[in-house]
Design an enzyme around this catalytic site. Structure first.
Site, short mmCIF file in Angstrom:
data_model
loop_
_atom_site.label_atom_id
_atom_site.label_comp_id
_atom_site.label_asym_id
_atom_site.label_seq_id
_atom_site.Cartn_x
_atom_site.Cartn_y
_atom_site.Cartn_z
N CYS A 1 46.93 -31.29 48.73
CA CYS A 1 47.52 -32.56 49.16
C CYS A 1 48.57 -33.08 48.18
O CYS A 1 49.41 -33.90 48.55
CB CYS A 1 46.44 -33.61 49.37
SG CYS A 1 45.65 -34.19 47.85
N HIS B 1 22.77 -29.01 44.00
CA HIS B 1 23.56 -30.04 43.32
C HIS B 1 24.98 -29.59 43.02
O HIS B 1 25.66 -30.21 42.21
CB HIS B 1 22.86 -30.48 42.04
CG HIS B 1 21.53 -31.12 42.27
ND1 HIS B 1 20.59 -31.31 41.28
CD2 HIS B 1 20.96 -31.63 43.41
CE1 HIS B 1 19.51 -31.89 41.79
NE2 HIS B 1 19.71 -32.08 43.08
N CYS C 1 45.26 -31.78 42.67
CA CYS C 1 45.00 -31.00 43.89
C CYS C 1 46.26 -30.30 44.34
O CYS C 1 47.28 -30.95 44.61
CB CYS C 1 44.48 -31.92 45.00
SG CYS C 1 44.19 -31.02 46.55
N TYR D 1 32.69 -33.50 31.70
CA TYR D 1 32.39 -32.30 32.49
C TYR D 1 33.09 -31.06 31.95
O TYR D 1 32.57 -29.95 32.07
CB TYR D 1 32.72 -32.54 33.97
CG TYR D 1 31.61 -33.30 34.65
CD1 TYR D 1 30.47 -32.64 35.10
CD2 TYR D 1 31.67 -34.68 34.78
CE1 TYR D 1 29.43 -33.33 35.68
CE2 TYR D 1 30.62 -35.38 35.36
CZ TYR D 1 29.50 -34.70 35.81
OH TYR D 1 28.46 -35.40 36.38
N CYS E 1 40.99 -34.37 52.31
CA CYS E 1 41.81 -33.20 52.03
C CYS E 1 41.02 -31.92 52.25
O CYS E 1 41.49 -31.00 52.93
CB CYS E 1 42.34 -33.28 50.60
SG CYS E 1 43.20 -31.78 50.03
#
Length: 305
Positions: free
Chosen positions: A198, A130, A195, A76, A143
């Site tokens: 969290c 999407h 993240c 990605y 979260c």
């Protein structure tokens, strides 16, 4: 009534489209990967959709991310990098201009490449079915953290390619990580995007993976638009075969609300899922060339980007 007769491109059909466009107050557009073809983006779906030695769709699952988040993130990150190297084409700008001119215009995009937002398409008139490569969200759904982020790379370990070379050099950055001859490492958990909320889970791409539901707020917005008592005048189907639901169903729903359908695609065999209706239009060719001319009576001449 549906027919099997394919609408033909002619000056008469262009003129009739322009006449109908000029009277249209509510327009729905469905966008697919063909919209971005002129921007030079590769597609990873369908036959031959390989990334390195992996079937790319096999990397687009929650299970793949849980098993090897480093590999999925490198795939990605490559897609993000390619999308950022591309530029919105005239079709993106034409649709953004139409949204500015017609408040009742709503766009449903199946693309995750970020080109429509970069063309300044008004966010309230752009529903990303999407998700987006440029949304990052916490992998722990409890979260709830999410942010838009166009940083490339997101973290140093995801530079292209991730080797021991100088990551800031042009020579390194221009290597193609999709080439199996370019080695990629086995990344560790702490090297991947974390993240900040969290402080436990990884961030993941904000796209809809196979087996996941489409975004609820997006679907709700689309359903509200279709449920309005007001007639839908026109449905534009651009760069997509619209064979997959819910996208395919939106064409039928727009027809039920009175819409005439115009398909713009390079595939000569492309047609709406249930065939053609009397009064439909089919414009075969590159959307980047066709769309600005089709929308010109409303948007005028596009400024050079």
């Amino acid at each position: 009534m549906a027919t099997n007769t394919e609408p033909q491109i002619s000056q008469e059909s262009i003129a009739s489209f322009h006449e109908h466009l000029g009277k249209s107050k509510r327009i729905l557009a469905l966008l697919g990967a063909g919209l971005s073809a002129s921007s030079g983006l590769p597609t990873f779906r369908g036959k031959g959709g390989l990334w390195r030695t992996h079937q790319s769709m096999s990397l687009a699952t929650p299970g793949a991310f849980n098993e090897d988040p480093g590999l999925v993130w490198q795939f990605y990150s490559y897609r993000r990098h390619m999308s950022l190297q591309a530029k919105p084409n005239p079709a993106h700008y034409a649709l953004a201009a139409l949204a500015e001119k017609i408040p009742g215009f709503q766009t449903l995009s199946q693309n995750v490449d970020g080109l429509s937002p970069r063309a300044k398409h008004p966010p309230k008139q752009l529903q990303l079915l999407h998700g987006s490569l440029f949304d990052l969200k916490c992998a722990d759904r409890h979260c709830g953290y999410i942010r838009e982020d166009y940083t490339d790379p997101i973290v140093p370990a995801l530079a292209i390619p991730t080797s021991g070379a100088d990551l800031t050099s042009n020579e390194t950055r221009e290597q193609d990580i999709s080439d199996v001859s370019v080695s990629i490492p086995k990344l560790k958990h702490h090297e991947l995007p974390q993240c900040p909320k969290c402080k436990k889970a990884l961030l993941r791409p904000g796209v809809v993976w196979f087996g996941e539901n489409l975004p609820f707020t997006v679907l709700e917005t689309v359903d509200d638009y279709l449920a309005s008592r007001e007639k839908i005048d026109l449905m534009l189907v651009i760069g997509t075969s619209a064979k997959v639901h819910p996208a395919a169903g939106y064409i039928d729903k727009a027809r039920q609300r009175g819409a005439r359908v115009a398909v713009i695609n390079t595939d000569e065999n492309d047609r709406p899922p249930r065939g053609w209706n009397d009064g439909d239009w089919f414009f075969c060719g590159d959307a980047a060339q066709i769309l600005p001319e089709l929308l010109k009576p409303v948007i005028g001449d596009l400024p050079k980007p």
